[in-house]
Write a protein that holds these residues in place. Structure first.
Motif, PDB file in Angstrom:
ATOM      1  N   VAL A 222       0.842  -1.197   0.000  1.00 48.01           N
ATOM      2  CA  VAL A 222       0.000   0.000   0.000  1.00 48.01           C
ATOM      3  C   VAL A 222       0.874   1.242   0.000  1.00 48.01           C
ATOM      4  O   VAL A 222       0.709   2.142  -0.809  1.00 48.01           O
ATOM      5  CB  VAL A 222      -0.962   0.015   1.212  1.00 48.01           C
ATOM      6  N   ASP A 223       1.853   1.283   0.919  1.00 46.19           N
ATOM      7  CA  ASP A 223       2.596   2.521   1.085  1.00 46.19           C
ATOM      8  C   ASP A 223       4.094   2.353   1.337  1.00 46.19           C
ATOM      9  O   ASP A 223       4.790   3.321   1.615  1.00 46.19           O
ATOM     10  CB  ASP A 223       1.990   3.328   2.240  1.00 46.19           C
ATOM     11  N   GLY A 224       4.614   1.128   1.256  1.00 54.69           N
ATOM     12  CA  GLY A 224       6.052   0.931   1.405  1.00 54.69           C
ATOM     13  C   GLY A 224       6.534   0.825   2.828  1.00 54.69           C
ATOM     14  O   GLY A 224       7.732   0.679   3.060  1.00 54.69           O
ATOM     15  N   ASP A 225       5.634   0.893   3.814  1.00 56.85           N
ATOM     16  CA  ASP A 225       6.031   0.781   5.214  1.00 56.85           C
ATOM     17  C   ASP A 225       5.764  -0.626   5.729  1.00 56.85           C
ATOM     18  O   ASP A 225       4.722  -1.211   5.450  1.00 56.85           O
ATOM     19  CB  ASP A 225       5.259   1.788   6.076  1.00 56.85           C
ATOM     20  N   THR A 226       6.726  -1.143   6.496  1.00 58.00           N
ATOM     21  CA  THR A 226       6.590  -2.467   7.096  1.00 58.00           C
ATOM     22  C   THR A 226       6.508  -2.305   8.601  1.00 58.00           C
ATOM     23  O   THR A 226       7.377  -1.705   9.220  1.00 58.00           O
ATOM     24  CB  THR A 226       7.791  -3.361   6.730  1.00 58.00           C
ATOM     25  N   ASP A 396      -6.562  11.344   0.594  1.00 53.88           N
ATOM     26  CA  ASP A 396      -7.036  10.826   1.885  1.00 53.88           C
ATOM     27  C   ASP A 396      -5.965  10.063   2.639  1.00 53.88           C
ATOM     28  O   ASP A 396      -6.016   9.979   3.866  1.00 53.88           O
ATOM     29  CB  ASP A 396      -8.264   9.940   1.681  1.00 53.88           C
ATOM     30  N   TYR A 397      -4.981   9.461   1.923  1.00 54.05           N
ATOM     31  CA  TYR A 397      -3.921   8.740   2.629  1.00 54.05           C
ATOM     32  C   TYR A 397      -3.172   9.693   3.560  1.00 54.05           C
ATOM     33  O   TYR A 397      -2.888   9.369   4.713  1.00 54.05           O
ATOM     34  CB  TYR A 397      -2.937   8.094   1.648  1.00 54.05           C
ATOM     35  N   VAL A 398      -2.868  10.872   3.060  1.00 56.48           N
ATOM     36  CA  VAL A 398      -2.156  11.859   3.880  1.00 56.48           C
ATOM     37  C   VAL A 398      -3.021  12.314   5.045  1.00 56.48           C
ATOM     38  O   VAL A 398      -2.564  12.427   6.185  1.00 56.48           O
ATOM     39  CB  VAL A 398      -1.732  13.071   3.028  1.00 56.48           C
ATOM     40  N   LYS A 399      -4.294  12.523   4.788  1.00 51.81           N
ATOM     41  CA  LYS A 399      -5.205  12.963   5.835  1.00 51.81           C
ATOM     42  C   LYS A 399      -5.327  11.917   6.952  1.00 51.81           C
ATOM     43  O   LYS A 399      -5.220  12.231   8.142  1.00 51.81           O
ATOM     44  CB  LYS A 399      -6.576  13.275   5.250  1.00 51.81           C
TER      45      LYS A 399
END
Length: 406
Positions: A222-226, A396-399
């Motif tokens: 989704v966003d590269g974070d694990t 919305d991801y940032v929000k």
């Protein structure tokens, strides 16, 4: 293979419950999965060096070769980066669950998800565990409530159940999961729980899980974070009565296929529910040199912020896809590459064997307006096919993440 509507409780001999206990302000936040019969246990966990206390507890239980009877899960608090207190709290959760169910603490797995770095409100947690333990049932309602209780920023519960005849015995696989943000290949901020009544040895259960995780959860982003808490847990209580699966063969392959379909469904559901996501993106790398090469290429495409925003904007900016492939760390001949976009309304070729193709912007726009889009990349260099899933990147991801703790 048949669909079954009983979620995590499709398998014989399991009970579950989920309810609001007070960790969250209003939503359900505590669940338990329980089998009176002892379960063989297999697991897969985060590859983040920073591991939450529950992950360390569950890995310890796995290495000790214990059978397991229960999993207790809380949402709203990750119990991660909480020092010695966090480890003590995890053990307390296992102890209270064990006491409530008349089993040993070493037979209890613990999972937590939510905000990192905040101690658990243990007075609420311990009372909540007792409350949930009293509500255990084997109903569809209980399965759904458990699936709802493990959610954080998710917008819907993720559950599936399958049944299949294996060697003349009806085998069930039920699964539930959570995940929306901090999702990336090699596990993500996600929890998944699978309950099955198959009779199988621990080594074979672990072998099946490891392969299925590699082809499902390790192929989404989704966003590269694990995250620090990622866990996939499979419990098998053997209540189907089939001859024990202790080696590879047709029965093992059939069960592994069931497990893969369940995990794939949960994995894709997580991507569809990506924080702020408006589109599911499926990348299929065709004729790659190797699986690992194809995985790196697919992951690079799906994690590119420029690719993700182009799909959000419904802009067929295919150059961003080629650029993302170019920094994936995989050498390839761009003169052999063909790129096609497809959705339910049709397909369009944008780049063929190293040359840009003149295409209709109107048709491309119509294809990209759909909620599910496939990206086919023909490499022309081997025989391996690799499929991965991701989503677009929206305002919305940032929000959502900017206001996560508030």
């Amino acid at each position: 293979m048949k669909l079954n509507n009983n979620g995590i409780l499709a398998a014989k001999g399991f009970q579950a419950a989920g309810t609001h206990t007070g960790i969250k302000k209003q939503k359900k936040d505590m669940a338990i999965i329980y089998s009176e019969a002892p379960c063989t246990y297999a697991g897969a966990f985060t590859q983040n060096v920073v591991k939450a206390a529950p992950v360390i507890w569950d890995q310890k239980v796995l290495s000790a070769e214990n059978t397991v009877h229960a999993v207790v899960i809380n949402s709203g608090n990750a119990n991660a980066v909480t020092g010695a207190t966090g480890h003590n709290d995890t053990q307390t959760m296992a102890e209270v669950t064990a006491s409530s169910l008349n089993i040993q603490k070493e037979e209890v797995l613990v999972c937590s998800t939510g905000v990192i770095g905040v101690p658990l409100p243990m007075d609420i947690v311990t009372q909540g565990i007792c409350k949930v333990a009293e509500q255990l049932e084997d109903t569809k309602k209980a399965a759904t409530e458990a699936a709802e209780a493990i959610l954080t920023t998710d917008t819907f519960a993720k559950e599936i159940a399958l049944e299949e005849q294996i060697e003349g015995y009806t085998i069930h696989v039920g699964a539930m999961g959570k995940g929306s943000g901090m999702i990336h290949p090699n596990m993500a901020t996600m929890l998944a729980f699978i309950a099955t009544d198959v009779n199988i040895t621990k080594p074979m259960l672990q072998k099946a899980l490891s392969k299925c995780v590699n082809l499902s959860f390790n192929m989404i982003t989704v966003d590269g974070d694990t995250s620090t808490n990622d866990s996939v847990i499979v419990l098998a209580n053997g209540q189907a009565g089939n001859p024990i699966i202790d080696q590879e063969g047709e029965a093992f392959e059939q069960f592994q296929s069931m497990l893969f379909e369940a995990l794939k469904y949960i994995a894709i559901s997580i991507v569809k529910d990506g924080e702020g996501a408006t589109k599911l993106l499926e990348v299929e790398i065709q004729n790659a040199k190797s699986f690992e090469a194809g995985k790196l290429l697919a992951k690079s495409i799906l994690t590119s912020s420029l690719v993700k925003t182009a799909f959000f904007g419904e802009d067929a900016n295919w150059g961003r896809i080629l650029a993302a492939m170019g920094y994936a760390g995989v050498p390839f001949d761009q003169e052999k590459v063909t790129l096609i976009l497809e959705s339910c309304v049709g397909s369009i070729t944008l780049f063929k064997e190293g040359m840009p193709i003149k295409f209709s912007e109107h048709k491309a726009k119509r294809i990209l307006e759909e909620n599910e889009i496939k990206i086919f990349v023909e490499m022309g260099e081997g025989v391996e096919k690799v499929t991965a899933w991701g989503c677009d990147l929206s305002y919305d991801y940032v929000k959502i993440n900017g206001e996560y703790r508030s």
